[in-house]
Structure formats: C-alpha cells, structure tokens
Design an enzyme around this catalytic site. Structure first.
Site, PDB file in Angstrom:
ATOM      1  N   ASP A  10      14.737   2.865  -5.163  1.00  0.00           N
ATOM      2  CA  ASP A  10      13.594   2.866  -4.275  1.00  0.00           C
ATOM      3  C   ASP A  10      13.023   1.428  -4.325  1.00  0.00           C
ATOM      4  O   ASP A  10      13.342   0.672  -5.253  1.00  0.00           O
ATOM      5  CB  ASP A  10      12.582   3.892  -4.800  1.00  0.00           C
ATOM      6  CG  ASP A  10      11.284   3.849  -4.064  1.00  0.00           C
ATOM      7  OD1 ASP A  10      11.300   3.991  -2.836  1.00  0.00           O
ATOM      8  OD2 ASP A  10      10.234   3.654  -4.715  1.00  0.00           O
ATOM      9  N   ASP A  12       9.342   0.069  -3.056  1.00  0.00           N
ATOM     10  CA  ASP A  12       7.925  -0.066  -3.427  1.00  0.00           C
ATOM     11  C   ASP A  12       7.637   0.732  -4.700  1.00  0.00           C
ATOM     12  O   ASP A  12       7.825   1.946  -4.729  1.00  0.00           O
ATOM     13  CB  ASP A  12       7.022   0.463  -2.302  1.00  0.00           C
ATOM     14  CG  ASP A  12       7.220  -0.299  -0.999  1.00  0.00           C
ATOM     15  OD1 ASP A  12       7.151  -1.531  -1.035  1.00  0.00           O
ATOM     16  OD2 ASP A  12       7.440   0.346   0.045  1.00  0.00           O
ATOM     17  N   GLY A  47       6.177   6.916  -1.487  1.00  0.00           N
ATOM     18  CA  GLY A  47       7.403   7.412  -0.855  1.00  0.00           C
ATOM     19  C   GLY A  47       7.202   8.128   0.464  1.00  0.00           C
ATOM     20  O   GLY A  47       8.160   8.515   1.122  1.00  0.00           O
ATOM     21  N   ILE A  48       5.944   8.336   0.867  1.00  0.00           N
ATOM     22  CA  ILE A  48       5.633   9.094   2.092  1.00  0.00           C
ATOM     23  C   ILE A  48       5.529   8.117   3.271  1.00  0.00           C
ATOM     24  O   ILE A  48       4.940   7.048   3.131  1.00  0.00           O
ATOM     25  CB  ILE A  48       4.275   9.830   1.935  1.00  0.00           C
ATOM     26  CG1 ILE A  48       4.229  10.647   0.638  1.00  0.00           C
ATOM     27  CG2 ILE A  48       3.944  10.657   3.147  1.00  0.00           C
ATOM     28  CD1 ILE A  48       4.876  11.979   0.679  1.00  0.00           C
ATOM     29  N   ARG A  50       4.573   6.213   6.830  1.00  0.00           N
ATOM     30  CA  ARG A  50       3.264   5.687   7.252  1.00  0.00           C
ATOM     31  C   ARG A  50       2.421   6.757   7.958  1.00  0.00           C
ATOM     32  O   ARG A  50       1.258   6.977   7.616  1.00  0.00           O
ATOM     33  CB  ARG A  50       3.494   4.494   8.196  1.00  0.00           C
ATOM     34  CG  ARG A  50       2.322   3.563   8.312  1.00  0.00           C
ATOM     35  CD  ARG A  50       2.675   2.400   9.233  1.00  0.00           C
ATOM     36  NE  ARG A  50       3.855   1.667   8.811  1.00  0.00           N
ATOM     37  CZ  ARG A  50       4.544   0.816   9.574  1.00  0.00           C
ATOM     38  NH1 ARG A  50       4.139   0.595  10.829  1.00  0.00           N
ATOM     39  NH2 ARG A  50       5.603   0.194   9.109  1.00  0.00           N
ATOM     40  N   SER A 117      10.226   2.562   3.594  1.00  0.00           N
ATOM     41  CA  SER A 117       9.429   1.551   4.275  1.00  0.00           C
ATOM     42  C   SER A 117      10.161   0.854   5.420  1.00  0.00           C
ATOM     43  O   SER A 117      11.313   0.441   5.278  1.00  0.00           O
ATOM     44  CB  SER A 117       8.968   0.490   3.273  1.00  0.00           C
ATOM     45  OG  SER A 117       8.290  -0.542   3.952  1.00  0.00           O
ATOM     46  N   ASN A 119       9.152  -1.937   6.367  1.00  0.00           N
ATOM     47  CA  ASN A 119       8.984  -3.361   6.042  1.00  0.00           C
ATOM     48  C   ASN A 119      10.007  -3.838   5.011  1.00  0.00           C
ATOM     49  O   ASN A 119       9.879  -4.948   4.477  1.00  0.00           O
ATOM     50  CB  ASN A 119       7.570  -3.599   5.488  1.00  0.00           C
ATOM     51  CG  ASN A 119       6.500  -3.440   6.556  1.00  0.00           C
ATOM     52  OD1 ASN A 119       6.441  -4.225   7.496  1.00  0.00           O
ATOM     53  ND2 ASN A 119       5.669  -2.414   6.437  1.00  0.00           N
ATOM     54  N   ASP A 171       9.822   6.016  -8.104  1.00  0.00           N
ATOM     55  CA  ASP A 171       8.490   6.116  -8.704  1.00  0.00           C
ATOM     56  C   ASP A 171       7.720   7.296  -8.118  1.00  0.00           C
ATOM     57  O   ASP A 171       6.598   7.564  -8.544  1.00  0.00           O
ATOM     58  CB  ASP A 171       7.679   4.827  -8.474  1.00  0.00           C
ATOM     59  CG  ASP A 171       7.337   4.622  -7.008  1.00  0.00           C
ATOM     60  OD1 ASP A 171       8.210   4.893  -6.151  1.00  0.00           O
ATOM     61  OD2 ASP A 171       6.197   4.212  -6.711  1.00  0.00           O
TER      62      ASP A 171
HETATM   63  P1  B16 Z   1       5.876   1.319   5.702  1.00  0.00           P
HETATM   64  P2  B16 Z   1       9.301   3.368  -0.903  1.00  0.00           P
HETATM   65  C1  B16 Z   1       7.281   3.759   0.811  1.00  0.00           C
HETATM   66  O1  B16 Z   1       8.234   2.918   0.232  1.00  0.00           O
HETATM   67  C2  B16 Z   1       5.943   3.585   0.124  1.00  0.00           C
HETATM   68  O2  B16 Z   1       6.010   4.124  -1.197  1.00  0.00           O
HETATM   69  C3  B16 Z   1       4.880   4.345   0.879  1.00  0.00           C
HETATM   70  O3  B16 Z   1       3.625   4.136   0.281  1.00  0.00           O
HETATM   71  C4  B16 Z   1       4.864   3.868   2.341  1.00  0.00           C
HETATM   72  O4  B16 Z   1       3.915   4.605   3.093  1.00  0.00           O
HETATM   73  C5  B16 Z   1       6.252   4.061   2.945  1.00  0.00           C
HETATM   74  O5  B16 Z   1       7.197   3.330   2.176  1.00  0.00           O
HETATM   75  C6  B16 Z   1       6.324   3.565   4.378  1.00  0.00           C
HETATM   76  O6  B16 Z   1       6.107   2.189   4.375  1.00  0.00           O
HETATM   77  O7  B16 Z   1       4.518   1.623   6.215  1.00  0.00           O
HETATM   78  O8  B16 Z   1       6.038  -0.092   5.185  1.00  0.00           O
HETATM   79  O9  B16 Z   1       6.969   1.695   6.676  1.00  0.00           O
HETATM   80  O10 B16 Z   1       8.487   3.731  -2.088  1.00  0.00           O
HETATM   81  O11 B16 Z   1      10.102   4.513  -0.309  1.00  0.00           O
HETATM   82  O12 B16 Z   1      10.118   2.119  -1.094  1.00  0.00           O
HETATM   83 MG    MG Z   2       8.345   4.011  -4.189  1.00  0.00          MG
END
Ligand code: B16
Ligand code: MG
Length: 212
Positions: A10, A12, A47-48, A50, A117, A119, A171
C-alpha cells in the site's frame, strides 16, 4: 513465508506518511463545514476512496448536499492535499523505508504498489520512486475500491504471480480485508492509534526484513 515471491505495498501510510496529509486536508474541509474531525475519524479513512471518505465525514449531513456540491468538496480536499504533495521530495522517503525496499529487491522479491489513491503516480515521482516498482496499480485503474481485492489482483496479475505467492503490506483495516478477500497474505503496520486487524503485524516497515 517461503512460498512468497512478491510483495504488494500500500502507499499512503506504508511507504510514506501521506496518511497524515490526507487527514490534515480533510480536516480543513470539515472545519469549514463545522463538522467535528479528529484523529479517530481520520484513521477510519485509511485506504478508502476520496468520495467514500467524504460520505463518512459528512455522516448525518450527507443528505444536505447535492452530488455536484459533494464533487466540489472532494476536489477542494484534493487541492489542499496536493499543496502538501507538491512540496514533497526524495528526502521525504525515510532512510528506513528506502533501505527496506532495496534490501527486499536484493533478496529477489517482485515489488508492487497497490494503492487507492489517484495521486499515486505523482507521489511516486516526487519521492524519486517513479521507476522503482515492478508494477503500480492505483485508484485510476480500478472500478472497485478496497475492501474489494481488485487493486491487489491487478497488481498480482501484472507481476505474473498467484495471490498465494504474494503478501500485501497495509496500514488499513479495509486494505487487509481486501487482501484476505483476494486470497493474499497480509502484514499490517500497527501504531498506537491504528490497528489494521491483520494476522501478522509489524511496527515499522524494516521489521519485514525479519519475516521475508
Ligand atoms: P486520493 P492508500 C488511500 O491511499 C488513502 O489511504 C486514503 O486516505 C485516500 O482517501 C485514498 O487513497 C484516495 O486517495 O484522494 O489521492 O485518490 O492508503 O490506498 O495508498
Ligand atoms: Mg494506506
């Protein structure tokens, strides 16, 4: 874990501490709307996606806003998040994480990213990891978010391994659930205020070197 050939990380909260930036950006929006937001709510969003995160934050007030208003709020949060992101450099990749992923590569594992994400690409580039991983699957490539296993299944198929040959490092509870739903092993990164509910958990990424 002798059967493991691949590691799907993962992003973030595992490779870097951008979980804090996501929470900080949501807090700016929540404060503007007068909605309480603390660390506990922030942790629920790990992990959720946006839009799903926004629904959780709005809670009982989710019916008060139109879809276009919600889209605008999600974009507002993303703009705030991107101000943090754009300031990141390879120096934001900790020495501990850098040493761990390079050592795992030397040990012969295939390495991938499986992140919700959108991003992801930008973040990897800013950290100087744009070309490092053997496969990258992110929020732009999936139709079902965690706890659906799609993100990890796609990563495993890009690596050419079966789920039983791969371990997911997460995480978030939702990410660990996704890994198990897809038939993967999972190792969770646990901290004082976050328990991802995995069978095996570690405190810091370099603890992987004792397991794999
Ligand atoms: P974005 P991961 C997740 O990344 C984040 O934990 C989560 O907080 C966020 O809302 C989600 O990506 C979407 O991110 O807005 O940048 O598209 O933990 O799966 O790496
Ligand atoms: Mg994460």
């Amino acid at each position: 874990m002798n059967h493991i050939r691949a590691i799907i990380f993962d992003l973030d909260g595992v490779i870097c501490s951008t979980d804090h930036y996501h929470a900080l950006a949501w807090k700016v929006l929540a404060d503007r709307l007068g909605i309480p937001f603390d660390e506990q709510v922030g942790s629920k969003l790990r992990g959720i996606s946006r839009m799903e995160s926004l629904e959780i934050i709005l809670g009982d007030r989710r019916g008060d806003f139109s879809e276009s208003e919600k889209l605008a709020m999600a974009e507002e949060k993303n703009r705030i998040y991107q101000t943090y992101l754009s300031a990141m450099t390879p120096g934001d990749l900790s020495q501990e994480v850098r040493m761990t992923i390079h050592t795992l590569r030397q040990r012969g594992y295939l390495l991938a990213i499986g992140s919700s994400s959108k991003n992801t690409r930008q973040l990897l580039n800013q950290l100087g990891l744009g070309d490092f991983f053997d496969a990258v699957v992110d929020g732009t490539q999936i139709t079902h978010g965690k706890p659906n296993p799609q993100v990890f299944q796609l990563a495993a198929s890009k690596l050419g391994v079966a789920p039983e040959q791969a371990v997911v490092i997460e995480d978030s509870k939702t990410g660990v659930q996704a890994a198990y739903a897809g038939g993967f092993s999972a190792i969770g990164i646990r901290s004082e205020n976050n328990d991802p509910d995995s069978d095996i958990s570690i405190r810091k990424l370099s603890n992987l070197l004792d397991i794999l």
